[in-house]
Write an enzyme that holds these catalytic residues in place. Structure first.
Site, PDB file in Angstrom:
ATOM      1  N   SER A  40     -31.048 -23.297 -10.193  1.00 53.67           N
ATOM      2  CA  SER A  40     -31.410 -22.763 -12.140  1.00 53.67           C
ATOM      3  C   SER A  40     -32.571 -22.520 -12.352  1.00 53.67           C
ATOM      4  O   SER A  40     -32.754 -22.179 -13.243  1.00 53.67           O
ATOM      5  CB  SER A  40     -30.033 -22.421 -12.846  1.00 53.67           C
ATOM      6  OG  SER A  40     -29.728 -24.121 -12.829  1.00 53.67           O
ATOM      7  N   THR A  73     -29.807 -23.387 -16.781  1.00 56.84           N
ATOM      8  CA  THR A  73     -31.324 -23.984 -17.463  1.00 56.84           C
ATOM      9  C   THR A  73     -30.969 -25.511 -17.658  1.00 56.84           C
ATOM     10  O   THR A  73     -29.980 -26.087 -18.057  1.00 56.84           O
ATOM     11  CB  THR A  73     -31.414 -23.931 -18.582  1.00 56.84           C
ATOM     12  OG1 THR A  73     -31.234 -21.969 -18.574  1.00 56.84           O
ATOM     13  CG2 THR A  73     -33.235 -23.284 -19.408  1.00 56.84           C
ATOM     14  N   THR A  89     -36.137 -23.225 -16.703  1.00 58.84           N
ATOM     15  CA  THR A  89     -35.065 -22.451 -16.170  1.00 58.84           C
ATOM     16  C   THR A  89     -35.610 -21.405 -14.872  1.00 58.84           C
ATOM     17  O   THR A  89     -37.375 -21.272 -15.098  1.00 58.84           O
ATOM     18  CB  THR A  89     -34.429 -21.750 -16.630  1.00 58.84           C
ATOM     19  OG1 THR A  89     -33.688 -20.792 -16.259  1.00 58.84           O
ATOM     20  CG2 THR A  89     -35.696 -20.425 -18.105  1.00 58.84           C
ATOM     21  N   ARG A 113     -38.275 -10.341 -17.059  1.00 56.78           N
ATOM     22  CA  ARG A 113     -37.725 -10.068 -18.074  1.00 56.78           C
ATOM     23  C   ARG A 113     -38.129 -11.324 -18.141  1.00 56.78           C
ATOM     24  O   ARG A 113     -37.824 -12.769 -17.331  1.00 56.78           O
ATOM     25  CB  ARG A 113     -35.686 -10.009 -17.318  1.00 56.78           C
ATOM     26  CG  ARG A 113     -34.662 -10.682 -19.128  1.00 56.78           C
ATOM     27  CD  ARG A 113     -34.214 -11.967 -18.136  1.00 56.78           C
ATOM     28  NE  ARG A 113     -33.290 -12.642 -19.337  1.00 56.78           N
ATOM     29  CZ  ARG A 113     -33.320 -13.580 -19.486  1.00 56.78           C
ATOM     30  NH1 ARG A 113     -33.221 -14.164 -18.861  1.00 56.78           N
ATOM     31  NH2 ARG A 113     -32.026 -14.065 -19.884  1.00 56.78           N
ATOM     32  N   THR A 137     -29.559 -23.591 -23.532  1.00 58.40           N
ATOM     33  CA  THR A 137     -29.480 -22.890 -22.344  1.00 58.40           C
ATOM     34  C   THR A 137     -27.812 -21.911 -22.148  1.00 58.40           C
ATOM     35  O   THR A 137     -27.162 -21.602 -23.671  1.00 58.40           O
ATOM     36  CB  THR A 137     -28.835 -24.147 -21.366  1.00 58.40           C
ATOM     37  OG1 THR A 137     -27.298 -24.328 -21.453  1.00 58.40           O
ATOM     38  CG2 THR A 137     -29.603 -25.576 -21.054  1.00 58.40           C
ATOM     39  N   GLY A 138     -28.436 -21.392 -21.647  1.00 58.97           N
ATOM     40  CA  GLY A 138     -26.600 -20.146 -21.379  1.00 58.97           C
ATOM     41  C   GLY A 138     -27.477 -18.481 -21.505  1.00 58.97           C
ATOM     42  O   GLY A 138     -29.046 -18.293 -21.221  1.00 58.97           O
TER      43      GLY A 138
END
Ligand code: GLY
Length: 344
Positions: free
Chosen positions: A84, A197, A215, A225, A248-249
């Site tokens: 990641s 991340t 990340t 993106r 993160t997420g």
């Protein structure tokens, strides 16, 4: 160098009152200050033990908190087993690994970031050069790779065979109406579209604060993106009078709440880091219409200038509570954050 632009914004408190699930250490009502210097990462024992001692040694070698968090964040960036971040990160929809990273320095309020950068492993180091060696704050795409090359970074293939196979399985299972067919026994172990991340935040012995977020972003993302990680105020924010926060997420939610900035502003207005992290998580849930409407995860971590830590997420992890790890003169410590619902 011209003065970097600053911005300040007051934010209102979150309005929902969801009960947070608690494991051991962190509670919002009281807060412990750990001794300075302190370096925190947004992961638990495994990655904490890998990267925090490296960061700690660097800080004692150079005395510079930026050096410390940079070499710490370089550890997962260079590790092909982390899917990641950096080398070995999972690619975009076309099978191309693109990296996002940011850095922010409290004493100068300077920052730098790169987004959608290909072929360069150490994205946070390039972000640092954007901060220190340009009068810009963000460089994206080919321009970021060009800039990194100009500073001597080698261009490399970031796609490991493991990540390529995960991408191929995803591609082959996207639709029954295209010409990509999965093998009869293909199982690469992918359960969800990962978007891991890492945040690395630090306060030196003088109380100066800095942070990094790095990340490879959402797996299978559309080409071009950009997530929250390279956006100052979203995936990272640092204020030397207050502390630092990182996210993160699902980056889209963090962008539209200015999640890291919001956490730091909550701290400025008197919340502990733990209270601030929980309030940002609640804000994200609230704008989505409540926890029953939320099928994604976001995790917010924070570190105050005086060495208090915070961590809260929407979901726990597969292993249990969300965790952070930090290093002080007493060694590496792992603590559990709070979360609103179990992993699904
Ligand atoms: N938080 C990382 C991303 O959404 O790309």
């Amino acid at each position: 160098m011209t003065q970097r632009r600053k911005f300040l914004k007051q934010v209102a408190g979150a309005s929902v009152t969801l009960p947070f699930l608690r494991a051991t250490k962190l509670t919002s009502s009281k807060s412990k200050s750990y001794p300075l210097p302190i370096i925190l990462c947004s992961r638990g024992e495994n990655w904490g033990n890998k990267l925090l001692p490296v960061a700690w040694d660097k800080m004692h070698e150079t005395g510079n908190i930026l050096d410390a968090i940079e070499v710490g964040a370089n550890v997962p960036e260079l590790d092909p087993d982390d899917a990641s971040v950096g080398y070995g990160g999972l690619p975009n929809e076309h099978g191309i690994v693109t990296l996002d990273a940011s850095i922010m320095h409290g004493p100068t309020h300077n920052c730098g970031s790169v987004a959608s950068m290909e072929k360069i492993k150490k994205a946070c180091s390039v972000a640092r050069l954007v901060m220190e060696r340009t009068d810009h704050m963000m460089i994206v795409g080919e321009g970021a790779t060009d800039f990194a090359r100009a500073h001597g970074f080698p261009e490399e293939n970031l796609l490991t065979d493991r990540s390529r196979r995960v991408w191929l399985k995803w591609k082959e299972n996207m639709s029954d109406h295209d010409d990509w067919l999965p093998p009869a026994d293909g199982d690469y172990g992918l359960e969800k579209r990962p978007r891991g991340t890492i945040n690395v935040l630090g306060v030196d012995s003088k109380g100066d604060v800095a942070g990094i977020t790095t990340t490879s972003g959402l797996f299978g993302k559309l080409s071009g993106r950009v997530g929250d990680s390279p956006i100052i105020g979203a995936g990272l924010y640092v204020d030397n009078a207050v502390g630092a926060a990182g996210a993160t997420g699902r980056g889209e939610e963090v962008i539209r709440t200015c999640g890291s900035f919001l956490a730091v502003e909550y701290m400025r207005n008197g919340m502990t880091p733990q209270e601030a992290c929980e309030a940002v998580v609640k804000r994200i849930v609230d704008i989505n219409g409540g926890i029953d409407n939320v099928d994604f995860n976001d995790k917010i971590v924070a570190l105050s200038k005086s060495g208090e830590v915070g961590c809260a997420s929407i979901m726990g992890s597969k292993e249990g509570p969300p965790q952070i790890a930090f290093v002080t003169k007493d060694g590496v410590e792992v603590v559990n954050g709070t979360w609103l619902k179990e992993w699904s």
